[in-house]
Design an enzyme around this catalytic site. Structure first.
Site, PDB file in Angstrom:
ATOM      1  N   SER A   1       0.833  -1.215   0.000  1.00 37.96           N
ATOM      2  CA  SER A   1       0.000   0.000   0.000  1.00 37.96           C
ATOM      3  C   SER A   1       0.863   1.258   0.000  1.00 37.96           C
ATOM      4  O   SER A   1       0.595   2.215  -0.738  1.00 37.96           O
ATOM      5  CB  SER A   1      -0.878   0.030   1.264  1.00 37.96           C
ATOM      6  OG  SER A   1      -1.855  -0.954   1.189  1.00 37.96           O
TER       7      SER A   1
ATOM      8  N   GLY B   1      -6.001  -3.451  -7.349  1.00 37.09           N
ATOM      9  CA  GLY B   1      -7.118  -2.567  -7.029  1.00 37.09           C
ATOM     10  C   GLY B   1      -6.633  -1.220  -6.513  1.00 37.09           C
ATOM     11  O   GLY B   1      -7.212  -0.174  -6.819  1.00 37.09           O
TER      12      GLY B   1
ATOM     13  N   ASP C   1      -6.990  -7.553   5.125  1.00 38.61           N
ATOM     14  CA  ASP C   1      -6.182  -8.392   4.226  1.00 38.61           C
ATOM     15  C   ASP C   1      -5.637  -9.639   4.923  1.00 38.61           C
ATOM     16  O   ASP C   1      -5.107 -10.535   4.267  1.00 38.61           O
ATOM     17  CB  ASP C   1      -5.020  -7.576   3.646  1.00 38.61           C
ATOM     18  CG  ASP C   1      -5.517  -6.545   2.641  1.00 38.61           C
ATOM     19  OD1 ASP C   1      -6.660  -6.673   2.162  1.00 38.61           O
ATOM     20  OD2 ASP C   1      -4.759  -5.604   2.342  1.00 38.61           O
TER      21      ASP C   1
ATOM     22  N   ARG D   1       1.461   4.210  -3.169  1.00 38.06           N
ATOM     23  CA  ARG D   1       1.221   5.640  -2.931  1.00 38.06           C
ATOM     24  C   ARG D   1       2.472   6.460  -3.220  1.00 38.06           C
ATOM     25  O   ARG D   1       2.414   7.526  -3.850  1.00 38.06           O
ATOM     26  CB  ARG D   1       0.754   5.855  -1.486  1.00 38.06           C
ATOM     27  CG  ARG D   1      -0.685   5.384  -1.261  1.00 38.06           C
ATOM     28  CD  ARG D   1      -0.949   5.100   0.207  1.00 38.06           C
ATOM     29  NE  ARG D   1      -2.359   4.853   0.497  1.00 38.06           N
ATOM     30  CZ  ARG D   1      -3.009   3.702   0.263  1.00 38.06           C
ATOM     31  NH1 ARG D   1      -2.380   2.692  -0.303  1.00 38.06           N
ATOM     32  NH2 ARG D   1      -4.290   3.575   0.581  1.00 38.06           N
TER      33      ARG D   1
END
Ligand code: S3P
Length: 437
Positions: free
Chosen positions: A24, A93, A314, A28
Protein backbone atom coordinates in the site's frame (compact mmCIF):
# COMPACT_ATOMS: atom_id res chain seq x y z
CA UNK A 1 -0.32 -22.01 -14.39
CA UNK A 2 1.98 -22.41 -11.39
CA UNK A 3 1.02 -24.73 -8.54
CA UNK A 4 2.66 -25.45 -5.21
CA UNK A 5 3.08 -28.35 -2.89
CA UNK A 6 3.17 -27.07 0.68
CA UNK A 7 4.39 -29.59 3.23
CA UNK A 8 3.34 -30.12 6.84
CA UNK A 9 5.92 -28.71 9.27
CA UNK A 10 8.62 -31.26 10.06
CA UNK A 11 10.12 -29.00 12.73
CA UNK A 12 9.46 -25.64 14.42
CA UNK A 13 9.86 -22.44 12.38
CA UNK A 14 12.84 -20.47 13.57
CA UNK A 15 15.06 -17.58 12.58
CA UNK A 16 14.87 -13.92 11.56
CA UNK A 17 13.61 -12.44 8.34
CA UNK A 18 12.44 -9.24 6.70
CA UNK A 19 9.43 -9.76 4.47
CA UNK A 20 9.14 -7.54 1.35
CA UNK A 21 8.12 -3.91 1.70
CA UNK A 22 4.62 -2.58 2.13
CA UNK A 23 2.45 -2.74 -0.98
CA UNK A 24 0.00 0.00 0.00
CA UNK A 25 2.75 2.46 0.92
CA UNK A 26 4.82 1.60 -2.17
CA UNK A 27 1.89 2.27 -4.54
CA UNK A 28 1.22 5.64 -2.93
CA UNK A 29 4.88 6.70 -2.95
CA UNK A 30 5.29 5.77 -6.63
CA UNK A 31 2.07 7.43 -7.80
CA UNK A 32 2.67 10.70 -5.95
CA UNK A 33 6.36 10.87 -6.92
CA UNK A 34 5.26 10.25 -10.51
CA UNK A 35 3.50 13.60 -10.56
CA UNK A 36 5.96 15.58 -8.44
CA UNK A 37 8.03 18.53 -9.64
CA UNK A 38 11.50 16.98 -9.48
CA UNK A 39 13.33 13.80 -8.52
CA UNK A 40 12.22 11.61 -5.63
CA UNK A 41 14.14 8.69 -4.16
CA UNK A 42 12.24 5.75 -2.72
CA UNK A 43 14.34 3.27 -0.78
CA UNK A 44 13.19 -0.34 -0.58
CA UNK A 45 9.90 -0.10 -2.48
CA UNK A 46 8.05 -3.38 -2.94
CA UNK A 47 9.03 -4.65 -6.37
CA UNK A 48 6.10 -7.03 -6.62
CA UNK A 49 4.04 -7.12 -9.81
CA UNK A 50 1.34 -4.76 -8.50
CA UNK A 51 3.84 -1.97 -7.78
CA UNK A 52 5.72 -2.65 -11.04
CA UNK A 53 2.41 -1.81 -12.73
CA UNK A 54 2.31 1.47 -10.77
CA UNK A 55 5.82 2.28 -11.98
CA UNK A 56 4.83 1.52 -15.58
CA UNK A 57 1.69 3.64 -15.13
CA UNK A 58 3.56 6.78 -14.10
CA UNK A 59 6.02 6.22 -16.95
CA UNK A 60 3.06 6.11 -19.35
CA UNK A 61 2.02 9.52 -17.95
CA UNK A 62 5.45 11.01 -18.62
CA UNK A 63 7.51 10.33 -15.45
CA UNK A 64 11.00 8.85 -15.68
CA UNK A 65 12.22 6.11 -13.39
CA UNK A 66 15.48 4.32 -12.75
CA UNK A 67 16.35 1.53 -10.35
CA UNK A 68 19.60 0.63 -8.68
CA UNK A 69 19.21 -2.32 -6.36
CA UNK A 70 16.70 -1.32 -3.69
CA UNK A 71 16.77 2.38 -4.69
CA UNK A 72 14.10 3.71 -7.02
CA UNK A 73 14.51 7.20 -8.45
CA UNK A 74 11.48 8.87 -9.99
CA UNK A 75 11.53 12.14 -11.89
CA UNK A 76 7.95 13.32 -11.78
CA UNK A 77 6.12 14.49 -14.89
CA UNK A 78 4.64 17.64 -13.22
CA UNK A 79 1.78 17.68 -15.72
CA UNK A 80 0.71 14.21 -16.92
CA UNK A 81 0.22 13.56 -20.64
CA UNK A 82 -2.65 11.56 -22.11
CA UNK A 83 -1.07 8.12 -22.64
CA UNK A 84 -1.14 6.66 -26.14
CA UNK A 85 -2.51 3.30 -24.97
CA UNK A 86 -4.65 2.10 -22.04
CA UNK A 87 -2.79 1.79 -18.73
CA UNK A 88 -2.82 -1.85 -17.60
CA UNK A 89 -3.18 -2.13 -13.82
CA UNK A 90 -2.81 -5.93 -13.64
CA UNK A 91 -4.28 -7.37 -10.44
CA UNK A 92 -3.95 -4.12 -8.48
CA UNK A 93 -7.12 -2.57 -7.03
CA UNK A 94 -5.05 0.04 -5.19
CA UNK A 95 -3.42 1.19 -8.43
CA UNK A 96 -6.57 1.48 -10.53
CA UNK A 97 -8.58 3.29 -7.83
CA UNK A 98 -5.87 5.67 -6.61
CA UNK A 99 -4.68 6.47 -10.13
CA UNK A 100 -8.23 7.30 -11.23
CA UNK A 101 -8.49 9.77 -8.34
CA UNK A 102 -5.07 11.26 -8.96
CA UNK A 103 -5.52 11.97 -12.70
CA UNK A 104 -9.24 12.59 -13.16
CA UNK A 105 -8.95 16.38 -12.67
CA UNK A 106 -5.62 16.91 -14.42
CA UNK A 107 -6.80 17.41 -18.00
CA UNK A 108 -5.92 14.06 -19.56
CA UNK A 109 -7.80 11.30 -21.36
CA UNK A 110 -6.94 7.84 -20.15
CA UNK A 111 -8.29 4.29 -20.04
CA UNK A 112 -7.43 2.02 -17.10
CA UNK A 113 -7.69 -1.75 -17.53
CA UNK A 114 -6.84 -4.82 -15.45
CA UNK A 115 -6.55 -8.61 -15.43
CA UNK A 116 -9.54 -10.97 -15.20
CA UNK A 117 -9.81 -10.58 -11.41
CA UNK A 118 -9.54 -6.76 -11.40
CA UNK A 119 -12.02 -6.61 -14.29
CA UNK A 120 -14.66 -8.11 -11.98
CA UNK A 121 -14.12 -5.68 -9.09
CA UNK A 122 -16.43 -2.76 -8.21
CA UNK A 123 -15.35 0.67 -9.46
CA UNK A 124 -18.68 2.49 -9.01
CA UNK A 125 -17.50 3.19 -5.46
CA UNK A 126 -14.86 5.60 -6.81
CA UNK A 127 -16.62 6.76 -9.98
CA UNK A 128 -19.57 8.04 -7.94
CA UNK A 129 -17.70 10.51 -5.64
CA UNK A 130 -15.19 11.52 -8.32
CA UNK A 131 -17.98 12.31 -10.80
CA UNK A 132 -19.71 14.34 -8.06
CA UNK A 133 -16.51 16.41 -7.98
CA UNK A 134 -16.93 17.09 -11.72
CA UNK A 135 -14.73 14.31 -13.09
CA UNK A 136 -15.91 12.38 -16.15
CA UNK A 137 -15.30 8.78 -15.32
CA UNK A 138 -17.13 5.84 -16.88
CA UNK A 139 -17.05 2.12 -16.09
CA UNK A 140 -18.80 -0.83 -17.75
CA UNK A 141 -22.56 -1.12 -17.13
CA UNK A 142 -21.68 -3.55 -14.32
CA UNK A 143 -19.54 -0.86 -12.65
CA UNK A 144 -16.30 -2.72 -13.41
CA UNK A 145 -13.11 -1.82 -15.36
CA UNK A 146 -12.12 -0.64 -17.92
CA UNK A 147 -12.34 2.83 -16.39
CA UNK A 148 -12.46 5.62 -18.94
CA UNK A 149 -11.28 9.02 -17.71
CA UNK A 150 -12.12 12.03 -19.88
CA UNK A 151 -10.02 15.19 -19.79
CA UNK A 152 -11.28 17.59 -17.12
CA UNK A 153 -9.05 20.28 -15.63
CA UNK A 154 -9.72 21.13 -12.00
CA UNK A 155 -12.49 19.69 -9.82
CA UNK A 156 -15.12 20.89 -7.36
CA UNK A 157 -14.65 20.24 -3.66
CA UNK A 158 -16.59 17.52 -1.91
CA UNK A 159 -17.51 16.42 1.57
CA UNK A 160 -17.91 12.70 1.06
CA UNK A 161 -19.41 10.32 3.59
CA UNK A 162 -18.08 6.92 2.53
CA UNK A 163 -20.67 4.13 2.59
CA UNK A 164 -17.92 1.47 3.00
CA UNK A 165 -14.75 1.63 5.10
CA UNK A 166 -12.37 1.60 2.15
CA UNK A 167 -8.91 3.17 2.15
CA UNK A 168 -8.86 2.99 -1.63
CA UNK A 169 -12.04 5.04 -1.95
CA UNK A 170 -10.85 7.51 0.70
CA UNK A 171 -7.51 7.86 -1.07
CA UNK A 172 -9.04 8.29 -4.53
CA UNK A 173 -11.16 11.21 -3.24
CA UNK A 174 -8.25 12.80 -1.31
CA UNK A 175 -5.95 12.57 -4.34
CA UNK A 176 -8.63 14.15 -6.54
CA UNK A 177 -8.98 16.84 -3.85
CA UNK A 178 -5.44 18.02 -4.63
CA UNK A 179 -6.87 19.74 -7.72
CA UNK A 180 -10.16 20.91 -6.15
CA UNK A 181 -10.25 24.58 -5.18
CA UNK A 182 -11.16 23.92 -1.56
CA UNK A 183 -9.68 20.45 -1.41
CA UNK A 184 -11.71 17.41 -0.34
CA UNK A 185 -13.17 16.05 2.88
CA UNK A 186 -13.84 12.38 3.52
CA UNK A 187 -15.78 10.95 6.45
CA UNK A 188 -14.90 7.32 7.15
CA UNK A 189 -17.50 5.00 8.72
CA UNK A 190 -14.64 3.22 10.56
CA UNK A 191 -10.91 3.89 10.62
CA UNK A 192 -9.21 2.34 7.59
CA UNK A 193 -5.54 2.47 6.57
CA UNK A 194 -4.26 6.04 6.61
CA UNK A 195 -1.04 5.86 4.58
CA UNK A 196 -2.25 8.47 2.08
CA UNK A 197 -2.93 11.03 4.82
CA UNK A 198 0.40 10.32 6.49
CA UNK A 199 2.35 10.60 3.23
CA UNK A 200 0.75 13.63 1.54
CA UNK A 201 2.41 16.29 3.76
CA UNK A 202 5.88 15.07 2.66
CA UNK A 203 4.79 15.93 -0.90
CA UNK A 204 3.70 19.40 0.28
CA UNK A 205 -0.06 18.85 0.68
CA UNK A 206 -1.73 19.80 3.95
CA UNK A 207 -3.95 17.23 5.59
CA UNK A 208 -6.00 17.63 8.74
CA UNK A 209 -7.89 14.97 10.67
CA UNK A 210 -10.65 15.41 13.20
CA UNK A 211 -11.82 12.00 14.40
CA UNK A 212 -13.04 10.18 11.33
CA UNK A 213 -13.13 13.33 9.16
CA UNK A 214 -10.09 13.86 6.92
CA UNK A 215 -9.48 16.98 4.85
CA UNK A 216 -6.84 17.63 2.18
CA UNK A 217 -6.17 21.12 0.88
CA UNK A 218 -5.73 22.09 -2.75
CA UNK A 219 -2.13 21.37 -3.80
CA UNK A 220 -1.81 20.54 -7.49
CA UNK A 221 2.00 20.87 -7.60
CA UNK A 222 3.70 18.20 -5.51
CA UNK A 223 7.25 18.39 -4.13
CA UNK A 224 9.66 15.49 -4.59
CA UNK A 225 10.53 13.36 -1.54
CA UNK A 226 13.11 10.97 -0.14
CA UNK A 227 11.54 8.09 1.71
CA UNK A 228 12.01 4.53 2.79
CA UNK A 229 9.32 1.83 2.94
CA UNK A 230 8.89 -0.59 5.89
CA UNK A 231 8.14 -4.31 5.59
CA UNK A 232 4.51 -5.16 4.87
CA UNK A 233 2.47 -6.21 7.93
CA UNK A 234 0.07 -8.08 5.64
CA UNK A 235 2.95 -10.22 4.29
CA UNK A 236 4.39 -10.61 7.79
CA UNK A 237 0.98 -11.90 8.96
CA UNK A 238 1.54 -15.25 7.19
CA UNK A 239 4.68 -15.77 9.26
CA UNK A 240 3.10 -14.48 12.47
CA UNK A 241 0.24 -16.94 12.07
CA UNK A 242 2.56 -19.78 10.98
CA UNK A 243 4.89 -19.35 13.95
CA UNK A 244 1.89 -19.17 16.30
CA UNK A 245 0.51 -22.42 14.86
CA UNK A 246 3.59 -24.67 14.64
CA UNK A 247 4.61 -26.03 18.03
CA UNK A 248 8.01 -24.88 19.29
CA UNK A 249 8.37 -22.05 16.73
CA UNK A 250 10.19 -18.81 17.50
CA UNK A 251 10.46 -16.24 14.68
CA UNK A 252 11.66 -12.64 14.53
CA UNK A 253 10.22 -10.46 11.76
CA UNK A 254 12.27 -7.34 11.15
CA UNK A 255 11.18 -3.76 10.40
CA UNK A 256 7.46 -4.43 10.03
CA UNK A 257 5.00 -1.54 9.71
CA UNK A 258 2.85 -1.31 12.85
CA UNK A 259 0.58 1.53 11.77
CA UNK A 260 -2.47 1.00 14.05
CA UNK A 261 -4.78 0.92 11.02
CA UNK A 262 -2.94 -2.26 9.93
CA UNK A 263 -2.30 -4.20 13.16
CA UNK A 264 -5.77 -5.63 13.72
CA UNK A 265 -4.54 -9.15 12.95
CA UNK A 266 -1.90 -8.97 15.68
CA UNK A 267 -4.58 -8.01 18.21
CA UNK A 268 -6.91 -10.78 17.01
CA UNK A 269 -4.15 -13.41 17.13
CA UNK A 270 -3.28 -12.27 20.65
CA UNK A 271 -6.92 -12.73 21.59
CA UNK A 272 -6.64 -16.26 20.18
CA UNK A 273 -3.76 -16.86 22.60
CA UNK A 274 -0.73 -16.01 20.41
CA UNK A 275 2.52 -14.86 21.99
CA UNK A 276 3.48 -11.74 19.99
CA UNK A 277 6.08 -9.30 21.23
CA UNK A 278 6.70 -5.90 19.61
CA UNK A 279 10.29 -4.73 20.05
CA UNK A 280 12.63 -2.03 18.65
CA UNK A 281 9.89 0.45 17.87
CA UNK A 282 10.99 3.29 15.59
CA UNK A 283 9.57 5.51 12.85
CA UNK A 284 10.31 5.38 9.14
CA UNK A 285 9.02 8.69 7.83
CA UNK A 286 5.52 9.00 9.26
CA UNK A 287 5.04 5.25 9.64
CA UNK A 288 5.63 3.41 12.95
CA UNK A 289 7.77 0.30 12.53
CA UNK A 290 9.02 -2.49 14.84
CA UNK A 291 10.43 -6.00 15.01
CA UNK A 292 7.85 -8.65 15.83
CA UNK A 293 8.81 -11.74 17.82
CA UNK A 294 6.37 -14.65 17.71
CA UNK A 295 6.51 -17.85 19.74
CA UNK A 296 4.04 -20.71 19.29
CA UNK A 297 1.20 -21.04 21.77
CA UNK A 298 -2.01 -23.06 21.55
CA UNK A 299 -4.72 -20.99 19.86
CA UNK A 300 -8.42 -20.81 20.67
CA UNK A 301 -11.40 -19.70 18.59
CA UNK A 302 -12.75 -16.15 18.95
CA UNK A 303 -15.53 -13.92 17.64
CA UNK A 304 -14.50 -11.22 15.14
CA UNK A 305 -17.06 -8.47 14.50
CA UNK A 306 -17.53 -5.62 12.00
CA UNK A 307 -15.56 -3.06 14.05
CA UNK A 308 -12.44 -5.24 13.92
CA UNK A 309 -12.57 -6.01 10.21
CA UNK A 310 -11.05 -2.89 8.52
CA UNK A 311 -7.72 -3.08 10.40
CA UNK A 312 -7.40 -6.81 9.59
CA UNK A 313 -9.12 -6.91 6.20
CA UNK A 314 -6.18 -8.39 4.23
CA UNK A 315 -5.17 -10.78 7.01
CA UNK A 316 -8.57 -12.45 7.48
CA UNK A 317 -7.71 -15.36 5.12
CA UNK A 318 -4.66 -16.33 7.17
CA UNK A 319 -6.54 -15.72 10.43
CA UNK A 320 -9.08 -18.27 9.20
CA UNK A 321 -6.22 -20.70 8.57
CA UNK A 322 -5.13 -20.15 12.18
CA UNK A 323 -8.74 -20.58 13.33
CA UNK A 324 -8.84 -23.96 11.57
CA UNK A 325 -6.14 -25.24 13.96
CA UNK A 326 -7.49 -23.50 17.08
CA UNK A 327 -9.56 -25.17 19.78
CA UNK A 328 -13.24 -24.22 19.51
CA UNK A 329 -15.20 -22.10 17.09
CA UNK A 330 -14.25 -18.85 15.33
CA UNK A 331 -17.09 -16.64 14.12
CA UNK A 332 -16.42 -13.81 11.66
CA UNK A 333 -19.23 -11.35 10.85
CA UNK A 334 -19.49 -7.88 9.29
CA UNK A 335 -16.87 -8.84 6.70
CA UNK A 336 -18.85 -8.74 3.44
CA UNK A 337 -16.08 -6.57 1.92
CA UNK A 338 -14.01 -9.76 1.71
CA UNK A 339 -16.22 -10.77 -1.21
CA UNK A 340 -14.95 -7.76 -3.25
CA UNK A 341 -11.23 -8.58 -3.06
CA UNK A 342 -8.95 -10.30 -5.59
CA UNK A 343 -11.34 -13.24 -5.19
CA UNK A 344 -14.49 -13.70 -3.14
CA UNK A 345 -12.39 -14.46 -0.08
CA UNK A 346 -15.28 -15.78 2.02
CA UNK A 347 -16.19 -18.36 -0.62
CA UNK A 348 -12.53 -19.12 -1.44
CA UNK A 349 -11.63 -19.75 2.22
CA UNK A 350 -14.80 -21.79 2.85
CA UNK A 351 -13.86 -24.06 -0.08
CA UNK A 352 -10.22 -24.25 1.03
CA UNK A 353 -11.11 -25.19 4.61
CA UNK A 354 -13.72 -27.75 3.55
CA UNK A 355 -11.24 -29.37 1.12
CA UNK A 356 -8.76 -29.73 3.96
CA UNK A 357 -11.31 -31.40 6.24
CA UNK A 358 -12.27 -28.41 8.41
CA UNK A 359 -15.97 -27.88 9.16
CA UNK A 360 -17.12 -24.37 8.30
CA UNK A 361 -20.23 -22.50 7.36
CA UNK A 362 -20.27 -19.62 4.91
CA UNK A 363 -22.47 -16.61 5.82
CA UNK A 364 -23.34 -13.63 3.62
CA UNK A 365 -21.01 -11.40 5.66
CA UNK A 366 -18.61 -13.88 7.21
CA UNK A 367 -17.88 -17.46 8.14
CA UNK A 368 -17.99 -19.86 11.08
CA UNK A 369 -14.99 -22.18 11.44
CA UNK A 370 -14.75 -25.20 13.74
CA UNK A 371 -11.13 -25.72 14.73
CA UNK A 372 -9.82 -29.25 14.20
CA UNK A 373 -7.13 -31.35 12.56
CA UNK A 374 -6.76 -30.42 8.87
CA UNK A 375 -6.14 -33.37 6.60
CA UNK A 376 -4.28 -32.08 3.55
CA UNK A 377 -5.34 -32.44 -0.07
CA UNK A 378 -5.99 -30.06 -2.94
CA UNK A 379 -7.04 -26.43 -2.87
CA UNK A 380 -7.75 -23.83 -5.51
CA UNK A 381 -6.27 -20.41 -4.71
CA UNK A 382 -8.61 -18.90 -7.33
CA UNK A 383 -5.63 -16.90 -8.55
CA UNK A 384 -5.67 -14.89 -5.29
CA UNK A 385 -2.25 -14.35 -3.70
CA UNK A 386 -3.52 -14.23 -0.15
CA UNK A 387 -5.63 -17.40 -0.53
CA UNK A 388 -2.58 -19.25 -1.90
CA UNK A 389 -0.41 -18.13 1.04
CA UNK A 390 -3.19 -18.88 3.57
CA UNK A 391 -3.36 -22.41 2.11
CA UNK A 392 0.41 -22.82 2.47
CA UNK A 393 0.15 -21.63 6.08
CA UNK A 394 -2.56 -24.14 6.97
CA UNK A 395 -0.53 -26.89 5.25
CA UNK A 396 2.00 -26.58 8.07
CA UNK A 397 -0.50 -28.18 10.45
CA UNK A 398 -2.01 -30.72 8.01
CA UNK A 399 -1.62 -34.52 8.19
CA UNK A 400 -0.23 -34.59 4.69
CA UNK A 401 0.87 -32.21 1.95
CA UNK A 402 -1.39 -29.62 0.34
CA UNK A 403 -1.39 -29.04 -3.41
CA UNK A 404 -2.34 -25.42 -4.19
CA UNK A 405 -3.25 -24.41 -7.73
CA UNK A 406 -2.85 -21.08 -9.53
CA UNK A 407 -0.21 -19.46 -7.30
CA UNK A 408 1.49 -17.14 -9.82
CA UNK A 409 -0.23 -14.06 -8.34
CA UNK A 410 1.68 -14.45 -5.09
CA UNK A 411 4.28 -12.38 -6.96
CA UNK A 412 1.86 -9.41 -6.93
CA UNK A 413 2.44 -8.80 -3.21
CA UNK A 414 5.08 -11.23 -1.95
CA UNK A 415 7.79 -12.03 -4.48
CA UNK A 416 10.01 -14.79 -3.07
CA UNK A 417 7.43 -16.07 -0.57
CA UNK A 418 8.70 -19.63 -0.95
CA UNK A 419 12.34 -18.59 -0.33
CA UNK A 420 11.37 -16.55 2.75
CA UNK A 421 9.41 -19.56 3.99
CA UNK A 422 12.37 -21.86 3.35
CA UNK A 423 14.62 -19.59 5.43
CA UNK A 424 12.33 -20.28 8.41
CA UNK A 425 12.24 -24.05 7.74
CA UNK A 426 8.86 -24.04 5.94
CA UNK A 427 8.79 -26.15 2.77
CA UNK A 428 6.86 -25.01 -0.28
CA UNK A 429 7.88 -26.14 -3.75
CA UNK A 430 6.52 -25.96 -7.26
CA UNK A 431 4.42 -28.95 -8.25
CA UNK A 432 4.23 -30.55 -11.68
CA UNK A 433 0.93 -30.66 -13.54
CA UNK A 434 -1.83 -32.64 -11.79
CA UNK A 435 -1.80 -36.13 -13.35
CA UNK A 436 -4.83 -36.89 -15.53
CA UNK A 437 -6.07 -40.46 -15.78
C1 S3P B 1 -5.70 -1.00 0.30
C2 S3P B 1 -6.92 -0.94 0.92
C3 S3P B 1 -7.75 -2.12 1.19
C4 S3P B 1 -6.94 -3.40 1.12
C5 S3P B 1 -6.07 -3.44 -0.10
C6 S3P B 1 -5.10 -2.28 -0.10
C7 S3P B 1 -4.95 0.25 0.05
O1 S3P B 1 -8.77 -2.20 0.21
O2 S3P B 1 -7.79 -4.53 1.15
O3 S3P B 1 -5.34 -4.65 -0.15
O4 S3P B 1 -3.76 0.17 -0.28
O5 S3P B 1 -5.56 1.31 0.20
P1 S3P B 1 -10.19 -1.42 0.35
O6 S3P B 1 -9.93 0.03 0.28
O7 S3P B 1 -10.99 -1.91 -0.82
O8 S3P B 1 -10.75 -1.88 1.65
Amino acid sequence: MSSWIAEPAAKPLRGELRVPSDKSISHRAVLLAGLAQGSSVIEQPLLGEDVLHSIAAIEALGAQTSRQGARLEITGCRQPLSPAAPIYCGNAGTLIRLLAGLICGRGIDCVLTGDASLSRRPMGRIAEPLNKMGAEIATTAAGTPPITVKAVKGLASIEYKMPVASAQVKSAVLLAGLVAEDGATVIEPAPCRDHTERMLPAFGAQVTRNGQVVHVQNCPALQPVQMSIPADPSSAAFFVAAASMVKGSDLLLREVGINPTRTGALELLRRMGADIEIVNQQKIGEEPVADIRVRAEPLRGIEIGAAEVPAAIDELPVLLAAAATASGTTIVSGAAELRAKESDRIAAMAALLANLGIACQEKPDGIVVEGGQPTGGEVDSQGDHRIAMAGATLALCCDREVRISDCANVATSFPGFDQHAAAAGWKIHPSGPTPTS
